[in-house]
Design an enzyme around this catalytic site. Structure first.
Site, short mmCIF file in Angstrom:
data_model
loop_
_atom_site.label_atom_id
_atom_site.label_comp_id
_atom_site.label_asym_id
_atom_site.label_seq_id
_atom_site.Cartn_x
_atom_site.Cartn_y
_atom_site.Cartn_z
N VAL A 54 23.05 -59.39 -5.90
CA VAL A 54 24.09 -58.46 -6.33
C VAL A 54 24.77 -59.09 -7.54
O VAL A 54 25.55 -60.04 -7.41
CB VAL A 54 25.13 -58.19 -5.22
CG1 VAL A 54 26.20 -57.23 -5.71
CG2 VAL A 54 24.45 -57.66 -3.96
N GLU A 55 24.44 -58.58 -8.73
CA GLU A 55 25.02 -59.15 -9.95
C GLU A 55 26.42 -58.58 -10.19
O GLU A 55 26.84 -57.61 -9.56
CB GLU A 55 24.09 -58.87 -11.14
CG GLU A 55 22.76 -59.59 -11.00
CD GLU A 55 21.87 -59.39 -12.21
OE1 GLU A 55 22.11 -58.49 -13.03
OE2 GLU A 55 20.90 -60.17 -12.32
N CYS A 64 23.29 -64.37 -5.34
CA CYS A 64 21.85 -64.44 -5.17
C CYS A 64 21.47 -63.78 -3.85
O CYS A 64 22.29 -63.64 -2.95
CB CYS A 64 21.38 -65.88 -5.16
SG CYS A 64 21.68 -66.80 -6.68
N GLU A 66 19.78 -65.04 -1.56
CA GLU A 66 19.94 -66.00 -0.47
C GLU A 66 21.38 -66.01 0.05
O GLU A 66 21.62 -66.28 1.23
CB GLU A 66 19.54 -67.41 -0.92
CG GLU A 66 18.09 -67.53 -1.34
CD GLU A 66 17.90 -67.33 -2.83
OE1 GLU A 66 18.53 -66.41 -3.42
OE2 GLU A 66 17.10 -68.08 -3.42
ZN LIG Z 1 20.80 -68.75 -5.89
#
Ligand SMILES: [Zn+2]
Length: 144
Positions: A54-55, A64, A66
Site C-alpha cells: 500500500v503506497e 510493503c 510483508e
Molecule cells: Zn519491505
C-alpha cells in the site's frame, strides 16, 4: 541445515504460497512505483495469510506487502510464520527489504523460510538478516 533444502521446507507447498502472493498482488495500491507486490505466509497452525503493498504519496509511509502480512497475522490471532513467499504477480520471488526482514524476524524468527523461487531452495531468514535485533536484546541491555 545450510546449503541444502531445510527439512522444514518439505511440508511447505511453495507453489500454493507463490500463487497466493501473485493473487493478492493484483489488489496492491501502487500508483507511484507501479510495482504491485503480494506476500503470502504460512503460519505454524497451517493458516495461509496474504497481503499486498500500500503506497502513499509521501513515499516513506508506504507499506510493503510483508507489513500487511504481519498485520494480518497479528489481527488473526497471532502466532508464528513458518514460510513466506513474496512476488510481484509473476510468480518470481522478490526479496524482502531490510525493514521487512526485521518485521518478519519478530514474527517468524531466524528459521522462517523465505521463498527463493522454484529453482533454488528456500532461505532461512537468519541468512537474510544475520545478528538481527530482537526482544532478547532488551533483556541483555536492561540495568540489573
Ligand atoms: Zn519491505
Amino acid at each position: 541445515m545450510r546449503g541444502g533444502i531445510p527439512s522444514e521446507a518439505a511440508g511447505v507447498d511453495w507453489d500454493v504460497l507463490r500463487a497466493a502472493a501473485d493473487a493478492i498482488a493484483a489488489r496492491a495500491y501502487a500508483p507511484y512505483s507501479g510495482l504491485r507486490v503480494g506476500a503470502a505466509g504460512l503460519t505454524e497452525r497451517g493458516e495461509l495469510l496474504s497481503a499486498c503493498n500500500v503506497e502513499n504519496a509521501s513515499f516513506g509511509l508506504s507499506l510493503c506487502a510483508e507489513c500487511g502480512l504481519v498485520s494480518a497475522l497479528v489481527s488473526s490471532g497471532g502466532g508464528r510464520l513458518v514460510a513466506v513467499a513474496v512476488t510481484a504477480g509473476d510468480g518470481r520471488p522478490l526479496s524482502p527489504c531490510g525493514r521487512c526482514r526485521q518485521l518478519l524476524a519478530e514474527h517468524g524468527g531466524p528459521d522462517l523460510l523465505v521463498d527463493a523461487g522454484p529453482q533454488l531452495p528456500p532461505r532461512r531468514l537468519g541468512e537474510l538478516l544475520p545478528l538481527a535485533f530482537g526482544a532478547e536484546d532488551f533483556a541483555r541491555r536492561s540495568p540489573s
